[in-house]
Structures are given as structure tokens and as C-alpha cells.
Write an enzyme that holds these catalytic residues in place. Structure first.
Site, PDB file in Angstrom:
ATOM      1  N   LEU A  51       7.123 -12.588  -3.274  1.00  0.00           N
ATOM      2  CA  LEU A  51       6.116 -11.578  -3.581  1.00  0.00           C
ATOM      3  C   LEU A  51       6.718 -10.236  -3.964  1.00  0.00           C
ATOM      4  O   LEU A  51       5.991  -9.324  -4.371  1.00  0.00           O
ATOM      5  CB  LEU A  51       5.187 -11.375  -2.380  1.00  0.00           C
ATOM      6  CG  LEU A  51       5.830 -10.821  -1.093  1.00  0.00           C
ATOM      7  CD1 LEU A  51       4.787 -10.069  -0.261  1.00  0.00           C
ATOM      8  CD2 LEU A  51       6.413 -11.949  -0.245  1.00  0.00           C
ATOM      9  N   TYR A  52       8.035 -10.075  -3.844  1.00  0.00           N
ATOM     10  CA  TYR A  52       8.672  -8.801  -4.165  1.00  0.00           C
ATOM     11  C   TYR A  52       8.891  -8.682  -5.670  1.00  0.00           C
ATOM     12  O   TYR A  52      10.002  -8.816  -6.182  1.00  0.00           O
ATOM     13  CB  TYR A  52       9.997  -8.657  -3.419  1.00  0.00           C
ATOM     14  CG  TYR A  52       9.851  -8.462  -1.930  1.00  0.00           C
ATOM     15  CD1 TYR A  52       8.626  -8.104  -1.363  1.00  0.00           C
ATOM     16  CD2 TYR A  52      10.933  -8.632  -1.069  1.00  0.00           C
ATOM     17  CE1 TYR A  52       8.490  -7.925  -0.003  1.00  0.00           C
ATOM     18  CE2 TYR A  52      10.801  -8.449   0.299  1.00  0.00           C
ATOM     19  CZ  TYR A  52       9.584  -8.097   0.830  1.00  0.00           C
ATOM     20  OH  TYR A  52       9.448  -7.926   2.188  1.00  0.00           O
ATOM     21  N   GLY A  53       7.810  -8.443  -6.352  1.00  0.00           N
ATOM     22  CA  GLY A  53       7.826  -8.373  -7.801  1.00  0.00           C
ATOM     23  C   GLY A  53       6.743  -9.263  -8.367  1.00  0.00           C
ATOM     24  O   GLY A  53       5.689  -9.450  -7.761  1.00  0.00           O
TER      25      GLY A  53
END
Length: 320
Positions: A51-53
Site C-alpha cells: 500500500l506504500y504507493g
């Protein structure tokens, strides 16, 4: 030295979020330099996220590129990845089908360049029993595709339920001088009972404890902190009192307030019945990583002073 999934890790880890999840992410060159520096200074527990991006560019893509260039670093890093959200959405889906999708996608993007030591769902899905969620991850552990099952932002009850299904490698929760909830809500107690290390994210209070933010105006308009309760103008100055008092102690110790904040977390590890605690500060520059990794020792007088500060200063506003 602490261990996670049977592997030695440093007393401080490294959070990868800021390298891919921000309005203007750093360049690959800068990111690689930061990652190399963290590893060289002993921060070998890395924490990233699907989810980091975006689905097209997140932690997994950066990690693939890094380990393609530096394959010898792969076995030196213990990697934990958060996933388990609906694709492209900030909504949890802990169903067996989506957990499998998420893990398969992480493994696809890593492309064998790095073993996935821990997989954890970023948030608990209220529509799916935690037993189902961790059971799905455990199947990947059984066949050797994943090293261990992690939990993120969970209650003490959820930790105990999950631990009855499978061994839990680590529990990731927010913990800092700015957010000490786990010491009162049973999470630290449950992890200590079950011998589960806690991975402390946002150990610098989302940058607040570094003293770099002096007013709400210092936060860029496109920064998610702009919308967080504790950074709002009506409570900002009141919350700054914690920083001001920590800065006074830091001045006496001839270090930074951020270094005091990290040293305090390390001092709580295994103390007073606590489990192992591993802070994972995130940083995008070599300079900041070097600052975070500098070892600062707090003596009993320092710890007593911090205890007194925490008893007097009330942090106003929710974490989210």
C-alpha cells in the site's frame, strides 16, 4: 540482539514508507543511498508495504530494483511487508481470497530477488474473522513462501485469537512518547505473555518529536499530517509542550530530541514486563538515518525525568 522469525535484527529497524508513498518521492539514487546507509549502520529489519504507493509503484518495486543492484544485501535484510487491502483502495479485505492475491502480488513483484520474511495485513477486516486472515497467511508459511505471520494495528484480544491459530512473528503498532497507548490497553502485556516482539511504527510521532515542526504552517498542504487531529491549530501548541520538555533533556544529553525519543523506546524493550520493542523510524536521507542510528543511552535519572514529563503533559487529539 533481538530476533524475528529466528533471524537477528538490530535494535532499530527502518521504515520504507516515505521512499514511495508521498507526493514527491525521492529519486531511486537517493532511496538506494538511504537503504544502504540504514543497512550498513545495523538497521536490517525493513518494513514496507504493498500500500506504500500505487499498485504500479510501491515498496515492492523499489525493493526489487535495490536487490537487483545489490543481490548480496538480500540475505542481510529481514523484510516485513504490509498488504491485505482491496487493490488500489485504503480499505481492508482480510478474506482468504484477497490475502492470497496480496501475497501472490508481493511475491510476483519481488520476483525472487528477496525472501518475504513477514507478511501482515495492514488493518483488521471487521467483516472477516482474524482466524481466517492469519490462517491464509500461515498456509504460505507452511510451504516456505513466507517466513512468518505478522499483525498490524490490532487489539490485545485479536493478538490472542490469532496466536491460537498460528505463531505470530511480530505485532506492528504505533508507539512513541507521543503515543503510549499499548502500555495501558493490554497490547504490550499480551505480546510479552506470548513472546511476540513489537515493531513500533511512527516512533518519532510522525516527525513531531524531532522538533522540526514548530507550527501547523510547517506542514505542507499535500502532507497527510495536515488532516490529523494532533496537528490541528487548536491543539498544536498544547501538544508542543511535550516536544519542548524533551528538547530540554536532549540539550542536557547533547543530542537531538529525536534521538531521545528513540532511546526511550529502546529502554522500554524488555523492561517492566514489556516485550521486545523495535522502533522503525523512516527517513529518506543518509543524514537523517545516521542521526536516528546514533546510540544514545538514557540513565535511570533520564528515564525518571521522562516519566515525569509524560505524567504532566497530555497529548490532545486522536492518532487518526
Amino acid at each position: 540482539m533481538p530476533q524475528i522469525t529466528g533471524k537477528n535484527v538490530g535494535s532499530i529497524g527502518y521504515g520504507l514508507m516515505g521512499l514511495t508513498w508521498r507526493a514527491n518521492p525521492p529519486s531511486q539514487t537517493q532511496s538506494f543511498a538511504a537503504m544502504r546507509t540504514a543497512l550498513s549502520l545495523g538497521a536490517n529489519f525493513w518494513n514496507g508495504g504493498e500500500l506504500y504507493g500505487t499498485p504500479e509503484r510501491n515498496s515492492l518495486h523499489l525493493l526489487n530494483e535495490y536487490f537487483t543492484e545489490r543481490p548480496d544485501d538480500a540475505d542481510k535484510v529481514v523484510l516485513s511487508i504490509k498488504g491485505g487491502l482491496k487493490p488500489g483502495e485504503m480499505a481492508p479485505d482480510g478474506s482468504e481470497k484477497n490475502v492470497r492475491r496480496s501475497i501472490d502480488e508481493c511475491l510476483r513483484v519481488l520476483d525472487g530477488k528477496k525472501f518475504l520474511d513477514i507478511f501482515e495485513c495492514a488493518r483488521v477486516d471487521p467483516a472477516t474473522p482474524i482466524e481466517t486472515t492469519v490462517g491464509a497467511i500461515a498456509e504460505y508459511v507452511k510451504v516456505g513462501k513466507v517466513g512468518g505471520v505478522g499483525l498490524s494495528e490490532v487489539s490485545a484480544e485479536t493478538i490472542r485469537r490469532a496466536a491460537k491459530v498460528t505463531k505470530i512473528a511480530a505485532v506492528e503498532v504505533e508507539f512513541s512518547l507521543w503515543a503510549t497507548d499499548i502500555l495501558e490497553n493490554g497490547i504490550a502485556e499480551a505480546c510479552a505473555e506470548l513472546n511476540i516482539p513489537i515493531v513500533a511504527y511512527s516512533p518519532l510521532g510522525r516527525g513531531f518529536l524531532t522538533g522540526q515542526i514548530k507550527s501547523p504552517d510547517d506542514i505542507p498542504d499535500d502532507d497527510f499530517r495536515k488532516h490529523m487531529p494532533r496537528f490541528q491549530p487548536d491543539v498544536f501548541d498544547q501538544n508542543m509542550e511535550l516536544v519542548r520538555q524533551v528538547e530540554q533533556l536532549a540539550s542536557k544529553k547533547k543530542c537531538t530530541s529525536g534521538q531521545v525519543a528513540l532511546a526511550w523506546i529502546k529502554a522500554q524493550s524488555g523492561k517492566d514486563g514489556n516485550p521486545v520493542l523495535i522502533p522503525i523510524p523512516g527517513a529518506t536521507t543518509e543524514e537523517r538515518i545516521k542521526e536516528n542510528m546514533k546510540d544514545v543511552e538514557l540513565n535511570e535519572d533520564d528515564l525518571a525525568e521522562i516519566k515525569g514529563i509524560l505524567s504532566k503533559v497530555t497529548i490532545t487529539g486522536g492518532r487518526y
